[in-house]
Motif scaffolding. Structure first.
Motif, short mmCIF file in Angstrom:
data_model
loop_
_atom_site.label_atom_id
_atom_site.label_comp_id
_atom_site.label_asym_id
_atom_site.label_seq_id
_atom_site.Cartn_x
_atom_site.Cartn_y
_atom_site.Cartn_z
N SER A 22 0.82 -1.22 0.00
CA SER A 22 0.00 0.00 0.00
C SER A 22 0.85 1.27 0.00
N PHE A 24 1.31 2.86 2.50
CA PHE A 24 0.66 3.68 3.54
C PHE A 24 1.27 3.31 4.89
N VAL A 26 1.87 3.51 8.92
CA VAL A 26 1.15 3.86 10.15
C VAL A 26 2.08 3.58 11.33
N ASN A 42 2.54 -0.79 11.05
CA ASN A 42 1.80 -1.78 10.28
C ASN A 42 2.77 -2.68 9.54
N GLU A 44 2.62 -5.47 6.53
CA GLU A 44 1.76 -6.03 5.48
C GLU A 44 2.24 -7.42 5.06
N THR A 51 -2.25 -8.85 6.98
CA THR A 51 -1.62 -7.59 7.44
C THR A 51 -2.01 -7.28 8.88
N CYS A 53 -2.23 -4.19 11.67
CA CYS A 53 -2.21 -2.73 11.82
C CYS A 53 -1.20 -2.31 12.90
N ALA A 54 -0.79 -1.06 12.83
CA ALA A 54 0.18 -0.51 13.78
C ALA A 54 -0.35 -0.55 15.22
N GLU A 55 -1.62 -0.22 15.39
CA GLU A 55 -2.20 -0.18 16.73
C GLU A 55 -2.16 -1.55 17.38
N PRO A 88 -7.51 7.78 11.63
CA PRO A 88 -8.31 7.11 12.67
C PRO A 88 -8.12 5.60 12.64
N PRO A 89 -8.22 4.94 13.78
CA PRO A 89 -8.02 3.49 13.84
C PRO A 89 -9.16 2.73 13.15
N CYS A 90 -8.84 1.60 12.53
CA CYS A 90 -9.87 0.78 11.87
C CYS A 90 -10.75 0.11 12.93
N CYS A 93 -9.11 -2.64 15.11
CA CYS A 93 -8.24 -2.09 16.16
C CYS A 93 -9.07 -1.49 17.29
N1 THU Z 1 -3.67 0.40 8.86
C1 THU Z 1 -3.19 0.48 10.14
O1 THU Z 1 -2.03 0.17 10.41
N2 THU Z 1 -4.05 0.91 11.10
C2 THU Z 1 -5.35 1.26 10.90
O2 THU Z 1 -6.08 1.49 11.87
C3 THU Z 1 -5.86 1.37 9.54
C4 THU Z 1 -5.02 0.74 8.46
C5 THU Z 1 -2.76 -0.07 7.79
C6 THU Z 1 -3.11 -1.41 7.22
C7 THU Z 1 -2.45 -1.34 5.85
O3 THU Z 1 -1.11 -1.75 5.98
C8 THU Z 1 -2.48 0.13 5.49
O4 THU Z 1 -2.76 0.83 6.70
C9 THU Z 1 -3.50 0.51 4.44
O5 THU Z 1 -4.75 0.03 4.80
#
Ligand code: THU
Length: 134
Positions: A22, A24, A26, A42, A44, A51, A53-55, A88-90, A93
Motif C-alpha cells: 500500500s 501507507f 502507520v 503496520n 503487510e 496484514t 495494523c500498527a495499533e 483514525p483506527p480501523c 483495532c
Molecule cells: N492500517 C493500520 O495500520 N491501522 C489502521 O487502523 C488502519 C489501516 C494499515 C493497514 C495497511 O497496511 C495500510 O494501513 C492501508 O490500509
C-alpha cells in the motif's frame, strides 16, 4: 510523558512500517498506566488479509510482555509517511482496544507531522462496543 511526546513517538514508529503493497505507513505509541511506552507499525503481507495494523502491533507487543493497563495511544499515518492529516483506527483495532481498555482510554490522532493531535476517548470511537462477560 506528555501527549505530544507520545505523538512524536508514533510519528517515529512509522519509519519501521513494512508496507510494500500500500505504501501507507502507520505508527502507534501506546502508554501504560505506569508510564511505559510500546510502539508499533503496520506490517503487510502478500496475502493482504494477514496484514497487522500498527495499533494492534503495539497492543499485542505490550500484552505479550504482561501489560494490561493502558491510558492512551497515539496513532499516525499517511501515504509514504506523510502524516499531515489524522489517521483514525480501523474497526478491528477499536475492538481490540475495547478488550483491554475502558471507555476513558484516550486516542490521540496525530496530525501536522507529529506536531498536533485531535483527542478522543474509546467511548467516543467505539460506542456500545461488543464485550463478553468474563
Ligand atoms: N492500517 C493500520 O495500520 N491501522 C489502521 O487502523 C488502519 C489501516 C494499515 C493497514 C495497511 O497496511 C495500510 O494501513 C492501508 O490500509
Amino acid at each position: 510523558m506528555t501527549d505530544l511526546e507520545l505523538c512524536r513517538l508514533a510519528h517515529k514508529a512509522m519509519e519501521k512500517a513494512y508496507v510494500p503493497y500500500s505504501g501507507f505507513r502507520v505508527g502507534a505509541a501506546l502508554l501504560t498506566e505506569d508510564g511505559k511506552v510500546y510502539t508499533g507499525c503496520n506490517i503487510e503481507n502478500a496475502s493482504y488479509g494477514a496484514t497487522n495494523c500498527a495499533e494492534r502491533t503495539a497492543i499485542f507487543k505490550a500484552v505479550s510482555e504482561g501489560e494490561r493497563k493502558f491510558v492512551a495511544i497515539a496513532i499516525t499515518g499517511g501515504h509514504e509517511g506523510d502524516d499531515r492529516n489524522p489517521c483514525p483506527p480501523c474497526g478491528i483495532c477499536r475492538q481490540v482496544m475495547g478488550e483491554f481498555c475502558s471507555g476513558d482510554f484516550r486516542i490521540l490522532l496525530v496530525k501536522d507531522h507529529g506536531n498536533a493531535y485531535d483527542a478522543y476517548t474509546l467511548e467516543q470511537l467505539l460506542p456500545a462496543g461488543f464485550v463478553l462477560e468474563k
